[in-house]
Design a protein around this motif. Structure first.
Motif, PDB file in Angstrom:
ATOM      1  N   GLU A 284      49.324  62.330  53.173  1.00 26.08           N
ATOM      2  CA  GLU A 284      49.487  62.505  54.622  1.00 26.08           C
ATOM      3  C   GLU A 284      50.781  61.860  55.105  1.00 26.08           C
ATOM      4  O   GLU A 284      51.508  62.426  55.932  1.00 26.08           O
ATOM      5  CB  GLU A 284      48.289  61.908  55.369  1.00 26.08           C
ATOM      6  N   PHE A 285      51.091  60.668  54.611  1.00 27.14           N
ATOM      7  CA  PHE A 285      52.341  60.009  54.980  1.00 27.14           C
ATOM      8  C   PHE A 285      53.550  60.853  54.583  1.00 27.14           C
ATOM      9  O   PHE A 285      54.531  60.946  55.320  1.00 27.14           O
ATOM     10  CB  PHE A 285      52.437  58.640  54.311  1.00 27.14           C
ATOM     11  N   LYS A 286      53.486  61.469  53.399  1.00 26.95           N
ATOM     12  CA  LYS A 286      54.651  62.185  52.864  1.00 26.95           C
ATOM     13  C   LYS A 286      54.773  63.607  53.383  1.00 26.95           C
ATOM     14  O   LYS A 286      55.884  64.097  53.633  1.00 26.95           O
ATOM     15  CB  LYS A 286      54.580  62.204  51.331  1.00 26.95           C
ATOM     16  N   ASP A 289      50.546  64.153  58.537  1.00 19.70           N
ATOM     17  CA  ASP A 289      50.583  63.333  59.748  1.00 19.70           C
ATOM     18  C   ASP A 289      50.449  61.860  59.368  1.00 19.70           C
ATOM     19  O   ASP A 289      49.398  61.439  58.860  1.00 19.70           O
ATOM     20  CB  ASP A 289      49.428  63.750  60.667  1.00 19.70           C
ATOM     21  N   PRO A 290      51.477  61.027  59.603  1.00 28.42           N
ATOM     22  CA  PRO A 290      51.375  59.603  59.254  1.00 28.42           C
ATOM     23  C   PRO A 290      50.205  58.899  59.937  1.00 28.42           C
ATOM     24  O   PRO A 290      49.604  57.987  59.349  1.00 28.42           O
ATOM     25  CB  PRO A 290      52.719  59.032  59.724  1.00 28.42           C
ATOM     26  N   GLU A 291      49.868  59.305  61.158  1.00 29.61           N
ATOM     27  CA  GLU A 291      48.733  58.683  61.842  1.00 29.61           C
ATOM     28  C   GLU A 291      47.434  58.938  61.095  1.00 29.61           C
ATOM     29  O   GLU A 291      46.567  58.059  60.995  1.00 29.61           O
ATOM     30  CB  GLU A 291      48.626  59.215  63.280  1.00 29.61           C
ATOM     31  N   GLY A 293      47.309  59.429  57.893  1.00 26.13           N
ATOM     32  CA  GLY A 293      47.412  58.577  56.711  1.00 26.13           C
ATOM     33  C   GLY A 293      47.011  57.144  57.001  1.00 26.13           C
ATOM     34  O   GLY A 293      46.287  56.512  56.218  1.00 26.13           O
ATOM     35  N   ARG A 294      47.464  56.618  58.161  1.00 28.62           N
ATOM     36  CA  ARG A 294      47.082  55.255  58.550  1.00 28.62           C
ATOM     37  C   ARG A 294      45.566  55.149  58.724  1.00 28.62           C
ATOM     38  O   ARG A 294      44.946  54.146  58.334  1.00 28.62           O
ATOM     39  CB  ARG A 294      47.788  54.868  59.847  1.00 28.62           C
ATOM     40  N   GLN A 317      54.336  52.577  52.383  1.00 32.60           N
ATOM     41  CA  GLN A 317      54.466  53.736  53.275  1.00 32.60           C
ATOM     42  C   GLN A 317      54.976  53.318  54.655  1.00 32.60           C
ATOM     43  O   GLN A 317      55.807  54.012  55.247  1.00 32.60           O
ATOM     44  CB  GLN A 317      53.125  54.462  53.410  1.00 32.60           C
ATOM     45  N   GLU A 318      54.507  52.196  55.160  1.00 33.34           N
ATOM     46  CA  GLU A 318      54.990  51.737  56.463  1.00 33.34           C
ATOM     47  C   GLU A 318      56.453  51.311  56.405  1.00 33.34           C
ATOM     48  O   GLU A 318      57.232  51.591  57.323  1.00 33.34           O
ATOM     49  CB  GLU A 318      54.124  50.571  56.962  1.00 33.34           C
ATOM     50  N   ALA A 321      58.457  54.352  56.494  1.00 32.06           N
ATOM     51  CA  ALA A 321      58.485  54.927  57.852  1.00 32.06           C
ATOM     52  C   ALA A 321      59.468  54.180  58.744  1.00 32.06           C
ATOM     53  O   ALA A 321      60.060  54.763  59.660  1.00 32.06           O
ATOM     54  CB  ALA A 321      57.087  54.898  58.458  1.00 32.06           C
TER      55      ALA A 321
END
Length: 383
Positions: A284-286, A289-291, A293-294, A317-318, A321
């Motif tokens: 999801e991060f890559k 949606d990063p949200e 993924g979080r 990952q953070e 970002a």
């Protein structure tokens, strides 16, 4: 009595004659040996001179020929050494020999020495019948000539020729043949070939390879069929579900990715859930949606707050970002956990490295104070 004396005298004369003959033969051998040696030396010198005058043309296999075969030199000494080798050492010896063969093949297939005709490729596959690399190069050569049918026949011939124990080499040829059929054949023919390949190879690997082929060439219908089949047949395999999530995210189908994750958690054994959720969060991060993924990482860390590997991946990952406020907040949460000294040392060290690179003197000093506080707390607790 007289006859006995004459017989003994005659026998004595015969023995003396035999001794004379033996002495004469020995003398002749001693005289001839230096001459024979001189003749052999002259003959060897003439052969060396002839080789210098008429050097052989390079074949492209010189490096391989210089590799000493296990039984070529000192067989009596080599066999005991082979018996003393451990299983790991024997495996390395085999791998080194295969690597040398591959390097020789690569050298022969590149540059001026590369085959440029069917005859030369035939010679090459005869010398390396179990090498998928050589067969696939030959296959590409026929395709470049427009002989698609000949290329198909050659792939079938390769599969019949390569030793059945060489599963990896045979798998490579099946993938190459599937690529060929996908590009130049019909969908029906491609699916038929995939069915054949599945019955002769590791089906999970073949499904994953087929999905990559169909995805790369934009054959979405075939890709969907492949996804459904492999998720049904290998529902307890993490790699299959992760590949499905990745495919959905690459197609901007976030809802499809979410549903695939939910289905995977229903099908997978419980001990695989952490891996599935964390890797889906990574995807999801890559790709998505990063949200989202979080949210996945936060959920799994609530249940497993002391899993250092999860914190490390989440921090990676953070940091990628680049939102400093989020990064510092995550480091603060991680370094205030009740963890063993070894794990805390790893987190504090990462936090300090980040602040030295991205922060100020004040933030660096803050991390050092946090490390000192942990050491004092741990000392008090130990006392």
């Amino acid at each position: 009595m007289a006859s006995e004396k004459e017989y003994s005298k005659q026998e004595g004369r015969q023995q003396k004659q035999k001794r004379r003959k033996l002495a004469a033969n020995k003398l002749a051998d001693d005289e001839a040996t230096p001459a024979l040696r001189r003749t052999a030396a002259v003959s060897e010198e003439q052969q060396q001179q002839q080789q210098r005058e008429d050097p052989q043309e390079p074949t492209g296999w010189e490096e391989l020929e210089r590799v000493e075969a296990p039984g070529d030199a000192a067989p009596a000494a080599t066999e005991p050494e082979q018996k003393k080798l451990s299983k790991h050492a024997k495996k390395r010896l085999k791998e080194d020999k295969e690597k040398a063969i591959m390097q020789a093949e690569l050298k022969r297939l590149e540059g001026d020495a590369a085959p440029t005709s069917i005859t030369e490729f035939e010679q090459l596959v005869m010398s390396s019948p179990n090498s998928s690399y050589v067969w696939i190069k030959y296959l590409a050569f026929l395709i470049s000539l427009g002989d698609i049918d000949k290329a198909r026949a050659l792939a079938d011939r390769a599969l019949q020729t390569i030793n059945y124990r060489e599963e990896g080499e045979r798998f490579n040829v099946w993938v190459a043949l599937l690529n060929l059929e996908n590009l130049y054949g019909s969908e029906e023919a491609t699916l038929g070939l995939l069915g054949r390949a599945l019955s002769h190879t590791d089906p999970r690997r073949m499904y994953l390879a087929a999905l990559d082929i169909f995805d790369r060439t934009g054959k979405e219908g075939l890709a969907e069929q492949c996804l459904k089949a492999m998720c049904r047949k290998f529902s307890e395999n993490v790699e299959v579900w992760l590949r499905t999530v990745k495919y959905r995210l690459a197609k901007d189908d976030s809802e499809g990715a979410r549903k695939a994750l939910e289905r995977s958690l229903q099908a997978l054994p419980k001990f695989e859930h952490i891996r599935m959720i964390s890797q889906a969060g990574l995807l999801e991060f890559k790709l998505g949606d990063p949200e989202r993924g979080r949210s996945l990482f936060e959920g799994v860390l609530r249940n497993y707050p002391k899993r250092l590997d999860l914190w490390s991946v989440y921090l990676d990952q953070e940091i990628a970002a680049g939102e400093q406020q989020r990064i510092r907040a995550l480091f603060e949460r991680a370094t205030h956990l009740q963890l063993p000294p070894k794990k805390m040392k790893f987190l504090v060290k990462r936090y300090l490295e980040y602040e030295k690179k991205e922060g100020t003197a004040a933030t660096v000093e803050h991390v050092k104070r946090r490390a000192l506080e942990f050491v004092e707390q741990h000392a008090v607790g130990a006392a």
